[in-house]
Scaffold this motif. Structure first.
Motif, mmCIF file in Angstrom:
data_model
loop_
_atom_site.group_PDB
_atom_site.id
_atom_site.type_symbol
_atom_site.label_atom_id
_atom_site.label_comp_id
_atom_site.label_asym_id
_atom_site.label_seq_id
_atom_site.Cartn_x
_atom_site.Cartn_y
_atom_site.Cartn_z
ATOM 1 N N TYR A 1 -64.754 -23.059 -19.187
ATOM 2 C CA TYR A 1 -64.653 -21.931 -18.258
ATOM 3 C C TYR A 1 -65.956 -21.744 -17.481
ATOM 4 C CZ TYR A 1 -60.085 -20.047 -19.646
ATOM 5 O OH TYR A 1 -58.741 -19.864 -19.839
ATOM 6 N N ARG B 1 -57.607 -20.511 -14.328
ATOM 7 C CA ARG B 1 -58.549 -21.514 -14.805
ATOM 8 C C ARG B 1 -57.918 -22.427 -15.845
ATOM 9 N NH1 ARG B 1 -60.950 -17.031 -13.297
ATOM 10 N NH2 ARG B 1 -62.999 -17.049 -12.274
ATOM 11 N N SER B 2 -56.989 -21.903 -16.621
ATOM 12 C CA SER B 2 -56.333 -22.747 -17.622
ATOM 13 C C SER B 2 -55.527 -23.859 -16.960
ATOM 14 C CB SER B 2 -55.425 -21.892 -18.511
ATOM 15 O OG SER B 2 -54.433 -21.227 -17.737
ATOM 16 N N ASP C 1 -66.473 -22.030 -13.427
ATOM 17 C CA ASP C 1 -67.047 -20.907 -12.669
ATOM 18 C C ASP C 1 -68.276 -21.357 -11.878
ATOM 19 O OD1 ASP C 1 -65.122 -19.170 -13.541
ATOM 20 O OD2 ASP C 1 -66.313 -18.385 -15.212
#
Length: 460
Positions: free
Chosen positions: A218, A189-190, A222
């Protein structure tokens, strides 16, 4: 009748036309009857009226609004009960009596519409319920506009975006970066956050689009990547991306032969070829959608030819002969099928097995070279069969035959000697069992199993 600008023209409306004010008296088809302010009547075409330069609807009552009764059923019982309770209070403020009061009931003094104003009655209700006057007046207003639905706690029906309060430009950038992850290796995700920030700053400039905190970032990622396997299996992610975008529609057929699905697959059983080499057999079957009958099955060494697929069509349209060693219960005379009538049509039915003869109208195939070959297409044309090709990488177009292969492996192949199963070595290769069947032996065994299953199904 719809007028320009989306308004609705109805009898009783006032319109501006031909330099004066006119009232719509009647509508008949495409004609509009008008009465001027002076009492003169005229009939004009609706298209001519609405195309006039000075036409405008100057006076019209708002359209009635239907109360959303169906939405009330989706609410929790406690929410509906609270709305009904508020309805009793609001009606008592308006009329002095609660709904359903018995004839002759006298209004309470604080709600008497003769001696009390609306504001006084509303204040009395506010004091009774322990709420503010503004709350009661707001309930009255919403009940007048929306009926019972206006009294529902709006917190229960408020729509919330999955992306929260994130900027629309940021959301669009996240979606684009997630789409780009389909064909690349799975990352973190980063990495997505860094690419989103760079994309936003390149498109709108640095500091123009507000960026959320890292934890909110984040949660946003998601929410937008749910069900896409962006950070999971790359194979699953690409398979899901290849699915058809339209709604899935199951395949239906009303009569035998209306649609027949054909496909090939490797069986998980080792066989001995004529050359003495062991290999897995290639199975080609045709499944009738209406009856779920396996009309014909052909086993060949790996690499089915176009002539094998054509042979499958020929076996579908002729009776299946009984073979030595087969049980008598597999005969068509022992089944519930109309043996006498069929025997009068074709004498070969006398020694036939209990497999129905289904002549297909349409066959569904995939893009395999065997099925799109000239040999197979010409065979279909000779038999008067239409060919319908499934969309690329869309197994749902012929889902019935795909599921049938799984059933054959589960219910038939795993009970045979030479079954390879799903065992794998450390190298990822299948553990191949010793082959004990030839192609003709396995073909006869498979046909007997299919006939037994069909007979059992028809007699149950």
């Amino acid at each position: 009748m719809t007028a320009g600008g989306g308004s609705v023209l109805r009898p009783g409306d006032w319109v501006s036309f031909d330099g004066g004010e006119h009232q719509v008296v009647a509508l008949a088809g495409t004609a509009v009857r008008l009465r001027s302010a002076g009492g003169a009547e005229s009939v004009v075409l609706a298209s001519y009226l609405m195309a006039a330069p000075d036409f405008a609807v100057t006076g019209a009552e708002p359209l009635p609004v239907m109360e959303p009764f169906g939405l009330l059923e989706t609410l929790p019982e406690s929410a509906r009960a609270a709305a009904v309770q508020w309805q009793r209070h609001v009606v008592e403020v308006e009329t002095g009596l609660p709904p359903g009061a018995e004839p002759g009931t006298v209004a309470r003094s604080e709600y008497d519409p003769i001696s009390r104003t609306v504001v006084e009655r509303a204040q009395a209700k506010a004091d009774e319920l322990g709420v503010s006057l503004r709350t009661v007046m707001d309930k009255r207003s919403r009940y007048a506009r929306q009926g019972l639905w206006g009294l529902v706690d709006q917190r229960l029906v408020r729509l919330r975006e999955a992306t929260g309060r994130a900027d629309a430009r940021l959301v669009a950038a996240v979606r684009q970066v997630l789409d780009d992850q389909t064909q690349v290796s799975t990352g973190t995700r980063s990495r997505v956050i860094r690419r989103v920030v760079k994309l936003v700053e390149d498109a709108h400039g640095e500091g123009v689009v507000p960026l959320p905190s890292r934890n909110t970032f984040y949660r946003l990622i998601d929410a937008l990547s749910t069900g896409r396997h962006t950070f999971g299996s790359a194979v699953t992610r690409r398979q899901k991306a290849n699915r058809p975008t339209g709604p899935f529609t199951p395949t239906f057929a009303d009569r035998p032969g209306e649609q027949v699905q054909i496909d090939s697959t490797l069986l998980d059983v080792m066989v001995v070829l004529d050359s003495g080499v062991t290999a897995r057999a290639d199975l080609t079957i045709a499944v009738d959608v209406a009856t779920r009958t396996i009309c014909a099955a052909v086993l060949r060494p790996v690499g089915t030819k176009a002539v094998d697929a054509s042979l499958l069509l020929a076996r579908m349209v002729v009776p299946e002969p009984m073979r030595p060693g087969w049980s008598a219960r597999l005969r068509i005379a022992s089944s519930r099928m109309p043996h006498r009538q069929l025997l009068g049509i074709d004498a070969r039915m006398e020694q036939a097995a209990a497999k129905p003869v289904i002549v297909p109208d349409t066959v569904v195939i995939d893009g395999g070279k065997v099925f799109i070959s000239d040999t197979f297409i010409r065979a279909c044309e000779r038999l008067g069969i239409s060919v319908q090709r499934a969309r690329p990488r869309t197994p749902t177009d012929k889902a019935i035959v795909e599921a049938t292969f799984s059933a054959i492996n589960t219910l038939f192949c795993q009970h045979l000697a030479g079954y390879t199963g799903r065992d794998v070595t450390r190298r990822g290769e299948r553990v191949e069992q010793a082959a004990v069947w030839t192609i003709p032996e396995l073909q006869e065994l498979l046909e007997e199993w299919l006939l037994a299953g069909f007979t059992d199904r028809r007699s149950s």
